[in-house]
Structure formats: C-alpha cells, structure tokens
Design a protein around this motif. Sequence first.
Motif, mmCIF file in Angstrom:
data_model
loop_
_atom_site.group_PDB
_atom_site.id
_atom_site.type_symbol
_atom_site.label_atom_id
_atom_site.label_comp_id
_atom_site.label_asym_id
_atom_site.label_seq_id
_atom_site.Cartn_x
_atom_site.Cartn_y
_atom_site.Cartn_z
ATOM 1 N N ALA A 70 0.839 -1.212 0.000
ATOM 2 C CA ALA A 70 0.000 0.000 0.000
ATOM 3 C C ALA A 70 0.872 1.259 0.000
ATOM 4 O O ALA A 70 0.616 2.210 -0.743
ATOM 5 N N LEU A 71 1.940 1.226 0.789
ATOM 6 C CA LEU A 71 2.828 2.396 0.851
ATOM 7 C C LEU A 71 3.565 2.576 -0.475
ATOM 8 O O LEU A 71 3.744 3.692 -0.958
ATOM 9 N N LYS A 72 3.956 1.441 -1.093
ATOM 10 C CA LYS A 72 4.676 1.539 -2.378
ATOM 11 C C LYS A 72 3.750 2.045 -3.479
ATOM 12 O O LYS A 72 4.112 2.880 -4.299
ATOM 13 N N GLN A 73 2.499 1.575 -3.439
ATOM 14 C CA GLN A 73 1.528 2.014 -4.454
ATOM 15 C C GLN A 73 1.231 3.519 -4.300
ATOM 16 O O GLN A 73 1.112 4.240 -5.283
ATOM 17 N N ALA A 74 1.183 3.952 -3.048
ATOM 18 C CA ALA A 74 0.869 5.374 -2.789
ATOM 19 C C ALA A 74 1.992 6.276 -3.261
ATOM 20 O O ALA A 74 1.746 7.374 -3.771
ATOM 21 N N SER A 75 3.231 5.801 -3.093
ATOM 22 C CA SER A 75 4.379 6.618 -3.508
ATOM 23 C C SER A 75 5.538 5.707 -3.900
ATOM 24 O O SER A 75 6.394 5.377 -3.068
ATOM 25 N N PRO A 76 5.589 5.266 -5.153
ATOM 26 C CA PRO A 76 6.656 4.348 -5.599
ATOM 27 C C PRO A 76 8.054 4.891 -5.332
ATOM 28 O O PRO A 76 8.999 4.132 -5.140
ATOM 29 N N GLU A 77 8.155 6.260 -5.272
ATOM 30 C CA GLU A 77 9.493 6.825 -5.047
ATOM 31 C C GLU A 77 9.823 6.949 -3.561
ATOM 32 O O GLU A 77 10.887 7.434 -3.195
ATOM 33 N N GLY A 78 8.902 6.482 -2.676
ATOM 34 C CA GLY A 78 9.184 6.520 -1.238
ATOM 35 C C GLY A 78 8.742 7.832 -0.611
ATOM 36 O O GLY A 78 7.971 8.596 -1.207
#
Length: 335
Positions: free
Chosen positions: A208-216
């Motif tokens: 979920a965190l990666k989908q929200a912001s793939p760049e971290g």
Amino acid sequence: MVKAKVWTLRKYFVGFPKESDFELKEETLPEIQNGEVLLEAVFLSLDPYMRAVSSALMKEGDVMIGAQVAKVLQSKNPAFPVGCYVVAPGGWRTHSVTDGKAIFSLDMARVHPDWPKDVPLSLAVGALGMPGLAALYGLEEILQVKPGEIVLVSAAAGAVGTMVGQICKIKGCKVVGSAGSEEKVAYLKELGFDYVFNYKTITSLDEALKQASPEGYDCYFENVGGAFFTAALNQMRPRGRIAVCGAISLYNNTTPQMCPFPHMAMLAKSIRMEGFQVNQWPEKDEASVKRLLTWLKEGRLKVKENVTVGFEKMPAAFLQMLKGTELGKAVVKVE
Ligand SMILES: NC(=O)C1=CN([C@@H]2O[C@H](COP(=O)(O)OP(=O)(O)OC[C@H]3O[C@@H](n4cnc5c(N)ncnc54)[C@H](OP(=O)(O)O)[C@@H]3O)[C@@H](O)[C@H]2O)C=CC1
Ligand SMILES: O=C(O)CCC[C@H](O)\C=C/C=C/C=C/C(=O)C/C=C\CCCCCO
C-alpha cells in the motif's frame, strides 16, 4: 462555596480502558488565592495522551488530566480577568480553582484575542489549539518540510493528522495518509490528501505504501507506531526525516510491543528521527494559533468535531475517541 463535578481515575487502565475505571465525584472547591482563578468549563478535550501518560503521571483516585475551554468566574490573577475565556489544564472538571500550571504540558492561556465570534470556541482545544499546534510544529520545527516533498502521515483522519495533511498541501507537499474506515478515507480525499488508504482493509502495508508513492517518502509524521513504523521506515527516501508525535497503537499494550531494530535502515539512508511534544515552543504559540486561524478563515483549513453533550458522558466519549469509530476532534460540551 462552589461545588465541582469531577471524573477520577478509579483504577489504572489495564489494556483498553473501561467505563468502570472512572468514578464521578463531587468536590467542594477552596476559595481562590493570589494568582489563582475560578473556572467554569465550557468544552473539555479528549485526547489519546490521557491514556498514554495515565500510569506515569497519575495516581488512582486522581482527577483525570486534560485541557478545557473555560470561562473565568473569579480571578486573583491580572492576566486572566473575570469573564475572559481560557484554555486551561483543568482536567475532567466542571469547575476548577487553578494557578494555570499544567501537570503534563500546556499551561493556561487566554483564548486568542482575535478569536472571531463565528469560530467555535471548542476549536481552541482542537484544530486551533493543541492538536493543530502539534501538526504545525511537527511539520515546521521537526520535519522542516519543503515544497515538492512527499509526506506520509498515520492516523491521518485524527485531530492532528487532518491538520498535518492540510498544512502539507498549503506548503506544496504531496501527502499520503492512512485511516481505519472508508468514511475517513473519503473525508481525507475531500481535504486534498493526494493518496489515502484504509490500513484495516489492505492486504499488505508495504504494498500500500509503495503504491501510494513508488518513489518513497521524504518525511513521515508518526502518530501510530508499531508495524506501521517499520513499514514506513523501510520506504523512507535517503536523508528522510521522521517526526515522532505519538504511538497510539502502543498505548493500550499490557506488554511491550517488539519490532525489528531500525538501525540498519536508518544507517543505510541517513534517516533522522525525532520525538517532540507540543509544549516545546511556547514562545511561538500565540502567533502559531493566529496563523492557523487565518488559514481557517481563508478556507484553506477545514475542521471537523465530534461533540458529545453532557459531562456525565466523558468516559464513554473517551473510549469512543480511542476506538477511533468517529470522525472529528473529540470534545465534550458541558450543558
Ligand atoms: N507529541 C505531542 O505533543 C502530541 C502527540 N499527539 C499524538 O498524536 C496522535 C494522534 O492524536 P490525535 O489526532 O489527537 O488523536 P485522534 O483521537 O484524533 O485520532 C487518533 C486515531 O488513531 C487511530 N488509532 C487508534 N488506535 C489505533 C491503532 N491501534 N492503530 C492504528 N491507528 C489507531 C484511530 O483512527 P483510525 O484507526 O481510523 O485511523 C483514531 O481515530 C496520538 O498518538 C497522540 O498521542 C497528539 C497531540 C500532541
Ligand atoms: O494537566 C495537563 O498537563 C493537561 C493539559 C495537557 C495539554 O492539553 C496539552 C498537551 C498534550 C500533549 C500530548 C502529547 C502526546 O499525545 C504525546 C503522547 C505520549 C507522551 C508520552 C509521555 C510519557 C510521560 O511519561
């Protein structure tokens, strides 16, 4: 003599608090002494710290700590004349005699002199008070967010989190939030969050965190702790910053919650992590409240409150706040 109704901590909380942990009592208040005022509560704040600090700062039988918006009925303190409104650490009391010194944090202060008539006084313990200041100071003093940065905030639909997200948008940041209901997710999107997810329904927090912001993430505004912290830490960008505002997922633990050691992740990316409390910048408080008030009047901040009417309902409202079933800053209005 003035009588006060008070809620005491009858028994220390073990795990999630119960209504039977509280006891309603009546007290006869002493005459005020030099430097003191007699207060009549109008709104009482309910906040997670009351659970967090109860065993460290209170004894069984003590009146529950907390802040309230109150009217000065009698005064022997020239800074707080009769008839003015204050935010005071009066605790869970209908009336109190106080010199304004807090047990835990913010000492008594007058409601801002420029408080508009059309702005609810209850916001003085909410978006335009302690939670709002915590959001502002966490972003400005600890994270020092810059335009274009990516900010993650947990408990994003709470009194602090909603302010974090909105102030991030005012500052030109991308903001990702997590909350525990579809109603809260929808509300945060209305507030302008760039991405929101329901941490109770996703299958993988990492995904979920990666989908929200793939760049971290450049910044993480920590309100929850536990496994959420570990997942967020692993997706911080190099030189990322973490502001530890709270850890509500730990407050009801009866045994310490263990988590993977953060050292290697912090070392590999030169992460800075700093805990803070809202009372660290008292010299900034009046101007900061004025800034928040201005943003509210400009329509750049939206606020939501969950007002419970009746002093006798404080324990039930406190448990509801901790469960997080309702949207909006939890306050109790004294009838
Ligand atoms: N350092 C400081 O000076 C200050 C720190 N704080 C801290 O900030 C945090 C947020 O406070 P505030 O916004 O006032 O609180 P609110 O009560 O407004 O919101 C807290 C939310 O946290 C969520 N929550 C509750 N339990 C858990 C859990 N076990 N796991 C994940 N989420 C949970 C719930 O929403 P949902 O589950 O739906 O997301 C709940 O609504 C707290 O940790 C508090 O202690 C607050 C003020 C000052
Ligand atoms: O009498 C009082 O102090 C009541 C007034 C408090 C006032 O409303 C403002 C500040 C609240 C700050 C909240 C802080 C947090 O939520 C941080 C959470 C946990 C802190 C743990 C500290 C443990 C102390 O031993």
